[in-house]
Motif scaffolding. Structure first.
Motif, short mmCIF file in Angstrom:
data_model
loop_
_atom_site.label_atom_id
_atom_site.label_comp_id
_atom_site.label_asym_id
_atom_site.label_seq_id
_atom_site.Cartn_x
_atom_site.Cartn_y
_atom_site.Cartn_z
N HIS A 1 0.83 -1.20 0.00
CA HIS A 1 0.00 0.00 0.00
C HIS A 1 0.87 1.26 0.00
CE1 HIS A 1 -3.83 -2.10 1.74
NE2 HIS A 1 -3.52 -2.48 0.51
N VAL A 2 1.97 1.20 0.75
CA VAL A 2 2.88 2.35 0.79
C VAL A 2 3.48 2.59 -0.59
CG1 VAL A 2 5.07 3.18 1.71
CG2 VAL A 2 3.40 2.12 3.23
N LEU A 3 3.88 1.53 -1.27
CA LEU A 3 4.43 1.68 -2.62
C LEU A 3 3.40 2.26 -3.59
CD1 LEU A 3 6.53 -1.60 -3.11
CD2 LEU A 3 7.36 0.71 -2.64
N ARG A 4 2.17 1.76 -3.50
CA ARG A 4 1.12 2.27 -4.39
C ARG A 4 0.85 3.74 -4.13
NH1 ARG A 4 -3.68 -1.56 -3.14
NH2 ARG A 4 -4.79 0.01 -4.36
N ALA A 5 0.81 4.15 -2.86
CA ALA A 5 0.59 5.55 -2.54
C ALA A 5 1.74 6.41 -3.06
CB ALA A 5 0.43 5.73 -1.03
N SER A 6 2.97 5.90 -2.95
CA SER A 6 4.14 6.65 -3.44
C SER A 6 4.08 6.82 -4.96
CB SER A 6 5.42 5.93 -3.04
OG SER A 6 5.52 5.80 -1.64
N GLU A 7 3.78 5.73 -5.67
CA GLU A 7 3.72 5.80 -7.13
C GLU A 7 2.58 6.69 -7.59
OE1 GLU A 7 3.35 1.72 -8.12
OE2 GLU A 7 5.46 1.23 -7.71
N TRP A 8 1.46 6.62 -6.89
CA TRP A 8 0.30 7.45 -7.24
C TRP A 8 0.64 8.93 -7.05
CZ3 TRP A 8 -5.26 6.34 -4.95
CH2 TRP A 8 -6.20 6.97 -5.76
N THR A 9 1.34 9.24 -5.96
CA THR A 9 1.72 10.63 -5.71
C THR A 9 2.65 11.15 -6.80
OG1 THR A 9 1.54 10.21 -3.32
CG2 THR A 9 2.75 12.18 -4.02
N GLU A 10 3.61 10.31 -7.22
CA GLU A 10 4.52 10.72 -8.28
C GLU A 10 3.77 10.98 -9.59
OE1 GLU A 10 8.06 11.15 -8.30
OE2 GLU A 10 7.55 11.33 -6.19
N SER A 11 2.81 10.12 -9.91
CA SER A 11 2.06 10.31 -11.15
C SER A 11 1.20 11.57 -11.09
CB SER A 11 1.19 9.08 -11.44
OG SER A 11 0.18 8.92 -10.45
N LEU A 12 0.65 11.87 -9.92
CA LEU A 12 -0.16 13.09 -9.79
C LEU A 12 0.68 14.34 -9.96
CD1 LEU A 12 -2.64 12.38 -6.84
CD2 LEU A 12 -3.04 12.25 -9.29
N ARG A 13 1.92 14.28 -9.53
CA ARG A 13 2.79 15.45 -9.71
C ARG A 13 3.00 15.72 -11.21
NH1 ARG A 13 8.95 15.99 -7.57
NH2 ARG A 13 9.16 14.24 -9.01
N ASP A 14 3.15 14.66 -11.99
CA ASP A 14 3.27 14.84 -13.44
C ASP A 14 1.98 15.38 -14.04
OD1 ASP A 14 5.84 13.86 -13.27
OD2 ASP A 14 5.27 11.80 -13.76
N MET A 15 0.84 14.90 -13.52
CA MET A 15 -0.44 15.34 -14.05
C MET A 15 -0.69 16.83 -13.78
SD MET A 15 -2.91 12.11 -13.08
CE MET A 15 -4.38 13.05 -13.50
N VAL A 16 -0.41 17.27 -12.56
CA VAL A 16 -0.68 18.67 -12.25
C VAL A 16 0.30 19.58 -12.99
CG1 VAL A 16 0.81 18.93 -10.20
CG2 VAL A 16 -1.35 20.19 -10.34
N THR A 17 1.51 19.09 -13.23
CA THR A 17 2.46 19.87 -14.05
C THR A 17 1.94 19.99 -15.48
OG1 THR A 17 4.33 19.12 -12.70
CG2 THR A 17 4.82 19.97 -14.89
N THR A 18 1.36 18.91 -15.99
CA THR A 18 0.78 18.94 -17.34
C THR A 18 -0.39 19.92 -17.42
OG1 THR A 18 1.42 16.63 -17.71
CG2 THR A 18 -0.28 17.54 -19.15
N VAL A 19 -1.24 19.93 -16.38
CA VAL A 19 -2.36 20.87 -16.35
C VAL A 19 -1.84 22.30 -16.35
CG1 VAL A 19 -4.27 21.73 -14.94
CG2 VAL A 19 -3.95 19.27 -15.23
N PHE A 20 -0.82 22.55 -15.55
CA PHE A 20 -0.24 23.90 -15.47
C PHE A 20 0.28 24.35 -16.83
CE2 PHE A 20 2.97 27.02 -14.32
CZ PHE A 20 2.32 27.75 -13.35
N GLU A 21 1.04 23.47 -17.49
CA GLU A 21 1.62 23.83 -18.78
C GLU A 21 0.56 23.91 -19.87
OE1 GLU A 21 4.50 20.81 -19.32
OE2 GLU A 21 5.97 21.71 -17.95
N THR A 22 -0.43 23.02 -19.82
CA THR A 22 -1.51 23.05 -20.83
C THR A 22 -2.31 24.33 -20.73
OG1 THR A 22 -1.66 20.63 -20.76
CG2 THR A 22 -3.52 21.83 -21.69
#
Length: 335
Positions: A242-263
């Protein structure tokens, strides 16, 4: 003000009536006793006195009450110390307010007991961490049979579940931004500020979630307590997953919000280009009658001046050229 609460189990049976702060060391010395003590907003001298009595590492005690301590785990000869942050989400009151509330929890893991140390939230309006949920998780697990390892699992399980809920809330917020970004009527005012606020929340959450891998791994593999039941191994393995999944999910969200910002920036540039293109097209159309009538405004004799034929000819020329430019620009999607 320091608040102390706890539970005692003797021979697998609860004996909470006999719990007291002064009797902690006596309970921990009994091989047939399991103890959990929770100290909220500890007084420095009181905690140091308890540490001297139980033989806790002095630097670990300082870390338990030091401000802004990072998430970590440290193994000592007689005990294990770790600091984690429980996270809960709230509806922010304004774009500049964080959606996350962090609760710091430090713990000393002893062979027959768990001592948790909690600090008050820095935000006066924030609700406090529900420490009772840890006790309920322990009872659901039937933890009396498994010793301090079950108590520890109950605490970490509640913390990690809070991380998952926080990640899910931020994921929903990012999806809402994406829907708003591509809405037909355009994004609402303040989208850039909300995106920036989400980026800051994700940075804070990342600092909390990623080091949890070290904490759980240390507790899972460094078994200082010989009584930690091997039956808990699958539970700790699931917790680490569960800790690994939460970590990976957090990393992917950081990429998503960066994409929203740039878009959003790219869409703003595209909308600006569209506006400039339309203004240029209309300016070209308006320039035609301006140029033709400008000639007739000069003090120079032109064919048809001061005649009806000249007026009709110039007016017709204006209409024809304007229609021609309009049709041409419309076909090229300039208007």
């Amino acid at each position: 003000m320091t608040q102390v609460q706890g539970r005692i189990w003797r021979a697998g049976e609860p004996d909470d009536e006999h719990f007291s702060f002064s009797a902690i060391s006596d309970c921990l010395a009994d091989d047939d006793t399991l103890l959990w003590a929770d100290i909220y907003d500890p007084d420095h001298d009181t905690l140091r006195g308890l540490a001297d009595e139980l033989g806790l590492n002095v630097w670990a005690v300082e870390d338990a009450i030091a401000p802004n301590e990072r998430t970590k785990a440290s193994v000592y000869h007689t005990h294990t110390f770790f600091t984690v942050y429980a996270v809960e989400t709230r509806v922010p009151n304004g774009d500049a307010v964080s959606a996350l509330v962090k609760h710091r929890i430090s713990a000393f893991v002893l062979p027959r007991g768990l001592i948790t140390v909690r600090l008050p939230s820095v935000e006066a309006s924030a609700t406090e961490f529900d420490i009772g949920e840890v006790s309920r998780r322990f009872d659901e697990l039937g933890g009396q049979r498994y010793g301090v390892g079950a108590l520890l699992h109950g605490l970490l399980d509640v913390v990690v579940d809070g991380h998952f809920e926080a990640v899910q809330a931020l994921d929903d917020a990012i999806e809402s931004l994406e829907d708003e970004l591509f809405a037909d009527d355009g994004p609402k005012h303040g989208l850039q500020r909300r995106t920036f606020r989400l980026r800051k929340d994700l940075v804070e959450l990342r600092r909390v979630v990623l080091p949890m891998r070290e904490v759980v791994s240390t507790i899972q593999h460094r078994r200082l307590d010989a009584k930690m039941s091997p039956e808990l191994d699958p539970l700790y393995a699931d917790l680490y997953d569960h800790v690994l999944r939460a970590s990976e999910w957090t990393e992917s969200l950081r990429d998503m919000v960066t994409t929203v910002f740039e878009t959003n920036l790219s869409l703003q540039d595209a909308r600006l280009n569209t506006v400039m293109k339309k203004l240029t097209g209309w300016a070209a159309i308006i320039a035609v009658p301006t140029a033709i009538t400008g000639f007739y405004g000069q003090n120079v004799t032109y064919p048809g001046i001061n005649t009806v034929v000249g007026f009709i000819a110039s007016s017709a020329l204006i209409v024809v050229l304007v229609i021609l430019l309009y049709v041409m620009f419309k076909r090229r999607d300039w208007l």
